[in-house]
Scaffold this motif. Structure first.
Motif, PDB file in Angstrom:
ATOM      1  N   GLN A 153      10.617   3.902   0.453  1.00 33.46           N
ATOM      2  CA  GLN A 153      11.309   4.204  -0.793  1.00 33.46           C
ATOM      3  C   GLN A 153      12.747   3.672  -0.779  1.00 33.46           C
ATOM      4  O   GLN A 153      13.234   3.108  -1.754  1.00 33.46           O
ATOM      5  N   VAL A 154      13.409   3.884   0.348  1.00 33.86           N
ATOM      6  CA  VAL A 154      14.794   3.457   0.506  1.00 33.86           C
ATOM      7  C   VAL A 154      14.897   1.932   0.469  1.00 33.86           C
ATOM      8  O   VAL A 154      15.709   1.366  -0.272  1.00 33.86           O
ATOM      9  N   HIS A 155      14.066   1.277   1.261  1.00 33.72           N
ATOM     10  CA  HIS A 155      14.131  -0.189   1.323  1.00 33.72           C
ATOM     11  C   HIS A 155      13.640  -0.824   0.029  1.00 33.72           C
ATOM     12  O   HIS A 155      14.091  -1.907  -0.345  1.00 33.72           O
ATOM     13  N   ASN A 188       7.912   1.738   8.571  1.00 33.07           N
ATOM     14  CA  ASN A 188       6.715   2.338   9.162  1.00 33.07           C
ATOM     15  C   ASN A 188       6.153   3.513   8.364  1.00 33.07           C
ATOM     16  O   ASN A 188       5.123   4.065   8.721  1.00 33.07           O
ATOM     17  N   GLY A 189       6.868   3.933   7.336  1.00 33.73           N
ATOM     18  CA  GLY A 189       6.401   5.098   6.611  1.00 33.73           C
ATOM     19  C   GLY A 189       6.956   5.135   5.205  1.00 33.73           C
ATOM     20  O   GLY A 189       7.826   4.338   4.840  1.00 33.73           O
ATOM     21  N   PRO A 190       6.462   6.088   4.401  1.00 36.45           N
ATOM     22  CA  PRO A 190       6.809   6.127   2.978  1.00 36.45           C
ATOM     23  C   PRO A 190       8.263   6.533   2.694  1.00 36.45           C
ATOM     24  O   PRO A 190       8.809   6.150   1.663  1.00 36.45           O
ATOM     25  N   GLY A 191       8.870   7.310   3.599  1.00 32.35           N
ATOM     26  CA  GLY A 191      10.271   7.689   3.408  1.00 32.35           C
ATOM     27  C   GLY A 191      11.161   6.464   3.449  1.00 32.35           C
ATOM     28  O   GLY A 191      11.960   6.215   2.534  1.00 32.35           O
ATOM     29  N   SER A 192      11.020   5.675   4.500  1.00 34.34           N
ATOM     30  CA  SER A 192      11.803   4.445   4.630  1.00 34.34           C
ATOM     31  C   SER A 192      11.428   3.442   3.545  1.00 34.34           C
ATOM     32  O   SER A 192      12.275   2.677   3.072  1.00 34.34           O
ATOM     33  N   GLN A 238       1.336   3.604  -3.153  1.00 32.54           N
ATOM     34  CA  GLN A 238       0.433   4.742  -3.400  1.00 32.54           C
ATOM     35  C   GLN A 238       0.859   5.972  -2.603  1.00 32.54           C
ATOM     36  O   GLN A 238       0.326   7.061  -2.817  1.00 32.54           O
ATOM     37  N   LYS A 239       1.745   5.787  -1.667  1.00 28.30           N
ATOM     38  CA  LYS A 239       2.120   6.877  -0.761  1.00 28.30           C
ATOM     39  C   LYS A 239       3.472   7.484  -1.116  1.00 28.30           C
ATOM     40  O   LYS A 239       3.998   8.335  -0.393  1.00 28.30           O
ATOM     41  N   ILE A 240       4.066   6.993  -2.200  1.00 24.12           N
ATOM     42  CA  ILE A 240       5.280   7.618  -2.723  1.00 24.12           C
ATOM     43  C   ILE A 240       5.025   7.987  -4.171  1.00 24.12           C
ATOM     44  O   ILE A 240       4.162   7.400  -4.828  1.00 24.12           O
ATOM     45  N   HIS A 255       0.831  -1.214   0.000  1.00 20.01           N
ATOM     46  CA  HIS A 255       0.000   0.000   0.000  1.00 20.01           C
ATOM     47  C   HIS A 255       0.864   1.261   0.000  1.00 20.01           C
ATOM     48  O   HIS A 255       0.414   2.339  -0.364  1.00 20.01           O
ATOM     49  N   PHE A 256       2.140   1.130   0.413  1.00 15.80           N
ATOM     50  CA  PHE A 256       3.020   2.305   0.404  1.00 15.80           C
ATOM     51  C   PHE A 256       3.342   2.782  -1.017  1.00 15.80           C
ATOM     52  O   PHE A 256       3.779   3.908  -1.202  1.00 15.80           O
TER      53      PHE A 256
END
Lengths: 277, 277, 277
Positions: free
Chosen positions: B252-254, B246-250, B201-203, B198-199
């Motif tokens: 993207q990286v992972h 836990n969030g969209p920033g991490s 959609q958040k990046i 679902h992330f």
């Protein structure tokens, strides 16, 4: 407006955005365009960026608020920006102006002068930019000579207070001055918002993306509340992210995570003070 | 084609890219251009982005596949895009079209109409974009009125099935519809690919970068296999990354890390189903 | 210059930048523009990016050094780049040229030919780019036919030694060839700088951002020292970041953190060798 009323409206703005995923279109600079979009998505909004006049008009009409950043001007901006600002003004749609690097270059000066009549609903900038914009528009508190150095501020937030108030009175909207303590005014009240992180100076786009996030909140809240809400969310997420990191690379990542995780209640309760002008 | 044969070809595509580091040039939007390049590099390819017509022609001829994304159109695209699409078609080189925000603006519409004759080898988009493109090209299953909202989809993948099949039959290539479950078709078979997060959609840029990665795989595999391989790699990396963050920033990286680490075997074994059209 | 003297000057350059936060303006490509800015900020500098001729002139005069990267050329570059290069040359201000993808396209070739007379203070590129630029300028050691493939190098750093020396003699500045071991020359001495990470090939912008960081150091140090300092900082941060990560996404994040954390002493002591030409 008492503090509780402001907090209630912040809470509502955050919740409404999380529930409705509102789109706020942007015309913004190429340096931080990705960060702007990701920040808008992190708070629950939707992002769309364009350059061409007719596409900008489409987005301006389709979205409930728009973000305009004059950062890295391209020749097409000469057509696009006055057109979209006019459309937004005529349609009564809220828009956020980020007057990056005001004072540098012929086109930037011309565009920012044209914006005076189209009354941006929210103006966001650092102290030097706010001082220079008020000066350019011939308003009280402004400086005639720009003290802007690239994207940095050489002035303090307090020094820009009169300029911010004058700008807000002129537009009838809100003005947000970003700095160590942030100042937001609607021309009669001043809110000082606390928090943030020194790392926000060590990454590019903290300011631009805040402008983009204010546009997202402006889809559902008044300009003043939208500016306060965006600032509070940034101050909260910045302070929380700083505790987890040792450098600016990690800060950027954790900042987006914290922006995503911050609840409406947390953002509403982020410390701020209210003063009369 | 039985499942084992598809899996074998996915395996080969991934391995070949990791071994030969093929270059896939792009003309793409400024919002996600960095993410597209990093995703192409993560899977083992090489990236190069340009704007000017003669440079695009050089890349089209030098590379074995090209990625074209109509996201943030600049005036020069009016010259560059039809030219490169024509060159690619004439040279019989595979190219991926990302028909971002089809329906918005005069130039975008004109360009996408021109592309009909140059038959993009792979078309990638969300359901609304695929429906609108089929409609624009007058094909079965398309919608006359675009339901595109900025970069978001308002339609389900299933609703775009007929349009995707019609587009694939017209181009003789493959069409990939991104959604919760992804649909890829060559006009006679349909592959449903599972996984993701679902992330995504958040990046910003999950879709664009997938298009860029499909172009990398298209340097060595058939359009259909390239589209399936890219989608499988994204579904695998997305699902794995989600578990760590836990969030969209991490995320993207992972996600980039997982894309880089995913083996040919893992990608080939990512869950998918095959159906007849 | 003995090793201790170079180390002392590296130390001073790093310290001075951390203390004075100098601005280095850039005209650079859209793929890595964000990473360039963030790297410049991480080492203690300040960043500002523009496209238009008069804005570029403003930045060139306001800043103490400028970074020019010919990566993703837009039509406006035809006016902006020769103009700013001329201004920088006339004002005796240091500037860094990143001759990305030399040999591709008419405008790129024309611009790089014009730069010959404006003598970039630091030239940075991979081996193929350095060879091709020397060839384009008709200098010793250059190749007539470009071996550049998009943004990748097909030649080794050692193969570009004569070309690098010839370029440095022509400009009177420094030339840095990026590769597994980096080579920096002022035309009479050659420094080989060690460290870095294989992940630098797996992310986009390691080279571009190094050019931007060299410009930051060139605000306070000689071209030769600025090029060595930037390279040493990158080799140190790259090696340290690699130890903490499993993939290119995390590498990018930790690399910026390490760049930010690296002390003047650490950077000065990063391994290098000095040879006579």
């Amino acid at each position: 407006m008492i503090k509780e009323e402001i907090q209630k409206q912040i809470f509502q703005a955050v919740e409404m955005v999380k529930q409705t995923n509102p789109m706020a279109g942007s015309i913004t600079n190429t340096v931080t365009i990705n960060f702007v979009a990701n920040a808008q998505l992190a708070v629950g909004g939707s992002a769309a960026m364009v350059y061409l006049p007719d596409e900008a008009e489409f987005l301006a009409k389709a979205g409930k608020a728009t973000y305009i950043n004059v950062g890295t001007l391209l020749p097409i901006y000469e057509q696009t920006l006055p057109h979209i600002a006019k459309v937004l003004h005529q349609e009564g749609k809220p828009w956020v102006l980020d007057s990056v690097a005001v004072g540098i270059g012929y086109l930037r000066t011309k565009l920012l002068q044209q914006f005076k009549d189209y009354k941006p609903t929210i103006i966001r900038g650092n102290a030097s930019e706010i001082l220079a914009l008020a000066g350019l528009w011939g308003l009280d508190g402004g400086t005639e000579v720009s003290n802007v150095r690239g994207v940095d501020s050489r002035d303090t937030v307090t020094a820009a207070k009169a300029a911010a108030v004058a700008l807000a009175k002129w537009t009838g909207g809100a003005v947000a001055v970003s700095g160590e303590t942030d100042l937001i005014t609607d021309g009669s009240l001043i809110v000082y918002s606390y928090g943030g992180s020194h790392f926000m100076q060590k990454i590019t786009g903290a300011g631009c993306s805040l402008g983009g996030v204010m546009a997202v909140y402006a889809t559902t809240a008044s300009p003043f509340i939208a500016a306060i809400t965006g600032t509070a969310a940034y101050n909260l997420a910045g302070a929380r992210a700083e505790k987890k990191v040792n450098g600016p690379g990690s800060f950027q990542v954790h900042f987006l995570d914290q922006l995503y995780e911050a609840s409406a209640d947390d953002i509403a309760k982020n410390p701020f003070e209210i003063k009369e002008v």
